[in-house]
Design a protein around this motif. Sequence first.
Motif, PDB file in Angstrom:
ATOM      1  N   PRO A  25     -26.321   0.729  38.509  1.00  0.00           N
ATOM      2  CA  PRO A  25     -26.790  -0.542  37.949  1.00  0.00           C
ATOM      3  C   PRO A  25     -25.614  -1.487  37.727  1.00  0.00           C
ATOM      4  O   PRO A  25     -24.488  -1.043  37.508  1.00  0.00           O
ATOM      5  CB  PRO A  25     -27.399  -0.139  36.599  1.00  0.00           C
ATOM      6  CG  PRO A  25     -27.488   1.336  36.600  1.00  0.00           C
ATOM      7  CD  PRO A  25     -26.509   1.848  37.611  1.00  0.00           C
ATOM      8  N   PHE A  26     -25.905  -2.780  37.781  1.00  0.00           N
ATOM      9  CA  PHE A  26     -24.870  -3.788  37.540  1.00  0.00           C
ATOM     10  C   PHE A  26     -25.516  -4.964  36.823  1.00  0.00           C
ATOM     11  O   PHE A  26     -26.386  -5.641  37.382  1.00  0.00           O
ATOM     12  CB  PHE A  26     -24.251  -4.244  38.864  1.00  0.00           C
ATOM     13  CG  PHE A  26     -23.150  -5.254  38.697  1.00  0.00           C
ATOM     14  CD1 PHE A  26     -21.871  -4.846  38.363  1.00  0.00           C
ATOM     15  CD2 PHE A  26     -23.393  -6.602  38.872  1.00  0.00           C
ATOM     16  CE1 PHE A  26     -20.843  -5.768  38.210  1.00  0.00           C
ATOM     17  CE2 PHE A  26     -22.383  -7.526  38.725  1.00  0.00           C
ATOM     18  CZ  PHE A  26     -21.104  -7.109  38.391  1.00  0.00           C
ATOM     19  N   GLY A  27     -25.110  -5.201  35.603  1.00  0.00           N
ATOM     20  CA  GLY A  27     -25.654  -6.325  34.854  1.00  0.00           C
ATOM     21  C   GLY A  27     -27.124  -6.153  34.536  1.00  0.00           C
ATOM     22  O   GLY A  27     -27.658  -5.041  34.530  1.00  0.00           O
ATOM     23  N   TYR A  28     -27.768  -7.272  34.298  1.00  0.00           N
ATOM     24  CA  TYR A  28     -29.158  -7.269  33.849  1.00  0.00           C
ATOM     25  C   TYR A  28     -30.146  -6.818  34.924  1.00  0.00           C
ATOM     26  O   TYR A  28     -30.987  -5.979  34.674  1.00  0.00           O
ATOM     27  CB  TYR A  28     -29.531  -8.668  33.340  1.00  0.00           C
ATOM     28  CG  TYR A  28     -30.992  -8.793  33.004  1.00  0.00           C
ATOM     29  CD1 TYR A  28     -31.531  -8.126  31.911  1.00  0.00           C
ATOM     30  CD2 TYR A  28     -31.837  -9.563  33.792  1.00  0.00           C
ATOM     31  CE1 TYR A  28     -32.874  -8.226  31.605  1.00  0.00           C
ATOM     32  CE2 TYR A  28     -33.179  -9.667  33.490  1.00  0.00           C
ATOM     33  CZ  TYR A  28     -33.697  -9.001  32.395  1.00  0.00           C
ATOM     34  OH  TYR A  28     -35.030  -9.102  32.106  1.00  0.00           O
ATOM     35  N   ASP A  29     -30.038  -7.375  36.131  1.00  0.00           N
ATOM     36  CA  ASP A  29     -31.044  -7.051  37.151  1.00  0.00           C
ATOM     37  C   ASP A  29     -30.441  -6.914  38.543  1.00  0.00           C
ATOM     38  O   ASP A  29     -30.991  -7.405  39.521  1.00  0.00           O
ATOM     39  CB  ASP A  29     -32.155  -8.104  37.162  1.00  0.00           C
ATOM     40  CG  ASP A  29     -33.324  -7.684  38.054  1.00  0.00           C
ATOM     41  OD1 ASP A  29     -33.619  -6.472  38.121  1.00  0.00           O
ATOM     42  OD2 ASP A  29     -33.933  -8.565  38.699  1.00  0.00           O
ATOM     43  N   ARG A  30     -29.325  -6.269  38.622  1.00  0.00           N
ATOM     44  CA  ARG A  30     -28.708  -6.004  39.930  1.00  0.00           C
ATOM     45  C   ARG A  30     -28.386  -4.534  40.038  1.00  0.00           C
ATOM     46  O   ARG A  30     -28.112  -3.858  39.043  1.00  0.00           O
ATOM     47  CB  ARG A  30     -27.408  -6.789  40.102  1.00  0.00           C
ATOM     48  CG  ARG A  30     -27.558  -8.263  40.016  1.00  0.00           C
ATOM     49  CD  ARG A  30     -27.662  -8.867  41.349  1.00  0.00           C
ATOM     50  NE  ARG A  30     -27.790 -10.311  41.187  1.00  0.00           N
ATOM     51  CZ  ARG A  30     -28.065 -11.103  42.171  1.00  0.00           C
ATOM     52  NH1 ARG A  30     -28.208 -10.623  43.370  1.00  0.00           N
ATOM     53  NH2 ARG A  30     -28.201 -12.385  41.975  1.00  0.00           N
ATOM     54  N   THR A  31     -28.389  -4.062  41.258  1.00  0.00           N
ATOM     55  CA  THR A  31     -27.946  -2.711  41.561  1.00  0.00           C
ATOM     56  C   THR A  31     -26.909  -2.826  42.657  1.00  0.00           C
ATOM     57  O   THR A  31     -27.086  -3.593  43.610  1.00  0.00           O
ATOM     58  CB  THR A  31     -29.124  -1.824  42.015  1.00  0.00           C
ATOM     59  OG1 THR A  31     -30.085  -1.758  40.958  1.00  0.00           O
ATOM     60  CG2 THR A  31     -28.669  -0.423  42.354  1.00  0.00           C
ATOM     61  N   VAL A  32     -25.823  -2.091  42.508  1.00  0.00           N
ATOM     62  CA  VAL A  32     -24.754  -2.091  43.510  1.00  0.00           C
ATOM     63  C   VAL A  32     -24.926  -0.871  44.400  1.00  0.00           C
ATOM     64  O   VAL A  32     -25.077   0.246  43.909  1.00  0.00           O
ATOM     65  CB  VAL A  32     -23.356  -2.048  42.846  1.00  0.00           C
ATOM     66  CG1 VAL A  32     -22.266  -1.916  43.901  1.00  0.00           C
ATOM     67  CG2 VAL A  32     -23.133  -3.269  41.991  1.00  0.00           C
ATOM     68  N   LEU A  33     -24.900  -1.091  45.696  1.00  0.00           N
ATOM     69  CA  LEU A  33     -24.874  -0.014  46.675  1.00  0.00           C
ATOM     70  C   LEU A  33     -23.501  -0.051  47.327  1.00  0.00           C
ATOM     71  O   LEU A  33     -23.072  -1.104  47.810  1.00  0.00           O
ATOM     72  CB  LEU A  33     -25.953  -0.187  47.740  1.00  0.00           C
ATOM     73  CG  LEU A  33     -27.379   0.188  47.344  1.00  0.00           C
ATOM     74  CD1 LEU A  33     -27.968  -0.794  46.371  1.00  0.00           C
ATOM     75  CD2 LEU A  33     -28.238   0.303  48.570  1.00  0.00           C
TER      76      LEU A  33
END
Length: 138
Positions: free
Chosen positions: A78-86
Amino acid sequence: MPDVVEQAVQARLVTPAPRMETVPTTLRYDRADPFAVSVGFPPQATLAGVAVSWAFARDLLAAGVRAPAGVGDVRVRPFGYDRTVLEFHSREGVAMVHIHTTELRRFLKRTEALVPAGREHRYLDVDQDVLELLRDAC
C-alpha cells in the motif's frame, strides 16, 4: 460466464522525473491459470519498446493491497490513502508503478466471482498438464 477477467487501469510509472507518467495498463485473470494474475504494459511504458506482461500470484496482489507482500521478482505494498505500489524486479533493474487501490480491489472481486480464493485447485486441468509435461519430455 466468461473464463477471463480483463480490466483496463491507469498506472503511474515512478521515474526520476518530477512528474510521474501515466500509462494504460491491463490487469488479467484467466480461469485456466487460477492461481495467477498478470499486469500488461504497452510498448511506450517499457525500456525495450515492446509490450511486457508480468504474471504473479493472485494471493500476492490480494495481500499487497493490505500490507507489504512479496520477496521475489514482484512486490506489492500500500502507498498513501488509495494507491498500491507494484515493484517488478529484473536483471535490467526495478520498475515501480502506482495503481489506485480501489481499481485493484474491484479487479480482485471480479476474479473471486470467477474462481473463489481457496478453490483454485478445482479449476486445474491436471490431466492436461501431465500430458503437456510428457509431450515436452520426449
